[in-house]
Design an enzyme around this catalytic site. Structure first.
Site, PDB file in Angstrom:
ATOM      1  N   GLU A 163       0.884  -1.162   0.000  1.00 44.67           N
ATOM      2  CA  GLU A 163       0.000   0.000   0.000  1.00 44.67           C
ATOM      3  C   GLU A 163       0.921   1.211   0.000  1.00 44.67           C
ATOM      4  O   GLU A 163       1.439   1.625   1.020  1.00 44.67           O
ATOM      5  CB  GLU A 163      -0.953   0.012   1.201  1.00 44.67           C
ATOM      6  CG  GLU A 163      -2.050   1.074   1.003  1.00 44.67           C
ATOM      7  CD  GLU A 163      -2.945   1.305   2.210  1.00 44.67           C
ATOM      8  OE1 GLU A 163      -2.625   0.831   3.298  1.00 44.67           O
ATOM      9  OE2 GLU A 163      -3.962   1.997   2.042  1.00 44.67           O
ATOM     10  N   ASP A 196      -7.919  -3.511   7.645  1.00 46.36           N
ATOM     11  CA  ASP A 196      -6.931  -2.431   7.541  1.00 46.36           C
ATOM     12  C   ASP A 196      -6.345  -2.157   8.933  1.00 46.36           C
ATOM     13  O   ASP A 196      -6.095  -1.010   9.306  1.00 46.36           O
ATOM     14  CB  ASP A 196      -7.572  -1.157   6.955  1.00 46.36           C
ATOM     15  CG  ASP A 196      -6.529  -0.115   6.554  1.00 46.36           C
ATOM     16  OD1 ASP A 196      -5.315  -0.401   6.652  1.00 46.36           O
ATOM     17  OD2 ASP A 196      -6.919   0.999   6.174  1.00 46.36           O
TER      18      ASP A 196
END
Ligand SMILES: [Zn+2]
Length: 405
Positions: A132, A280
């Site tokens: 990410e 997350d």
């Protein structure tokens, strides 16, 4: 070696079988169905689940840490803590996710994921690595450290993809210089390209799709929305993801990032098959409130929510915020909480809620030939839980890795 899970409500998740049994041979599912139809070989280990749900193991495609382990910590001990912790939330496989940082730090973290994948871990299976960042829009940085946000350059990422073929997903902003070329390269290599922390317009999202992007990272978080240019409205990434069938997406369903209304909007527009849930989460997931550090930023864990938010009760639901409370800094949710929230706050039935954490993420990541469903020949990744989605037992590749008696 045969194990039989008996007397459960099986959610395959394409159908539901009450009073069902699942026969497991070593690391895979051999047979499943109504209890009186499944052959039980002599000498099998029998586990009566007492009417609980038997579901495919949960898959988390986006987490930075959990249970004290931090992906950017870049030690195998960190990854072990994660692998052995997330099973308490019913997770049987996961994708450790890096954050924007200096490239050498990202390389170190990825290298460590590779080493952990070669270890025999009594826990959830590490599927590969998810990068990410650091290829993001500064305007949509969220809790990504702006010091390390850069544009994609082939001389940086090509050697990385060559050396670490287990990088199977990259989240990037497609409007950056070089990001369309990156998308094409990812597609060529079979790596999932996901739109993330992006300030793109609708037109730029279309271009992204034409260049290999198939997914959108944590919808609503770190992405542009409708803006006015003079009298004209310009759709952003949020609207593009909702309207374009070419894109799948994921929701952080921790009860803080998105109110039930927006989760319903996503499910209504995308349909149940195009959405998955991700935690997350960061290293404090599973640990409780306090002050922590995330990618060089100070982070606060608390359960306080403003009155205007749609949910008022937050039992067991904490969240991570930047120290000034200006933005969320990933979550501290566990996967069982997400499923519970979908049933409790969004009004989904349990079968649909389970799809969002099993067959859907498996399909989006291209691993649905072996994970994400209860079917003959699939890996024996199985989670047993009750009506309240409290996890009773987690089995990863045929091995019981968590049991709550
Ligand atoms: Zn993010």
């Amino acid at each position: 070696m045969f194990t039989v899970l008996l007397n459960g409500k099986i959610i395959t998740p394409f159908r539901r079988i009450d009073r069902g049994a699942v026969l497991i041979e070593n690391d895979h599912i051999k047979e499943f169905g109504a209890m009186d139809k499944v052959t039980i070989p002599e000498g099998s280990r029998l586990i009566d689940v007492g009417g609980a749900f038997i579901s495919p193991g949960f898959i988390d495609l986006h987490l930075h840490g959990a249970w004290g382990g931090d992906v950017m910590g870049a030690t195998t001990a960190d990854l072990l803590r994660m692998a052995q912790g997330v099973v308490k939330g019913g997770v049987t496989s996961f994708l450790p996710t890096t954050l924007s940082g200096p490239l050498p730090d990202i390389v170190k973290a990825v290298d460590c994921i590779g080493r952990a994948m070669r270890m025999d871990i009594h826990g959830a299976k590490i599927l590969g690595a998810h990068l990410e960042g650091p290829y993001f829009s500064l305007e949509q940085k969220g809790a990504q450290n702006p010091l390390y946000i850069i544009n994609p350059k082939p001389e940086d990422y090509l050697p990385l993809f060559d050396k670490y073929p287990f990088i199977i997903r990259v989240s990037a902003a497609p409007e950056l210089d070089g990001a369309l070329e990156l998308g094409q390269e990812l597609k060529r290599r079979g790596i999932v390209a996901s739109i993330a922390h992006s300030n793109a317009s609708y037109q730029e999202v279309l271009q992204a799709i034409e260049h290999g992007y198939t997914h959108a990272t944590h919808i609503f978080s770190g992405m542009s929305t409708i803006k006015r240019v003079d009298a004209y409205r310009v759709a952003g990434v949020v609207e593009s993801v909702l309207v374009l069938d070419e894109l799948t997406t994921e929701m952080i369903a921790d009860g803080h990032h998105l109110p039930p209304s927006l989760m319903k909007l996503v499910l209504k527009t995308k349909g149940i098959d195009k959405v998955c849930l991700v935690t997350d989460s960061m290293k404090a997931a599973g640990l409780g409130p306090g002050r922590y550090e995330l990618g060089g930023l100070d982070v606060l864990i608390e359960s306080a929510i403003p009155e205007v938010f749609e949910i008022s009760t937050q039992e067991r639901n904490y969240v991570a915020k930047l120290a000034d409370r200006s933005a969320f800094a990933s979550s501290v949710a566990t996967m069982d909480q997400l499923v519970r929230n979908m049933v409790k706050h969004v009004g989904l039935n349990i079968v649909d809620a389970v799809k969002l954490v099993t067959c859907n993420p498996a399909r989006m990541q291209g691993i649905d030939h072996e994970r994400g469903a209860i079917a003959e020949g699939m890996k024996a990744d199985i989670t047993v839980f009750d009506e309240n989605v409290d996890i009773h037992l987690t089995m990863a590749e045929g091995e019981i890795v968590y049991q709550n008696d």
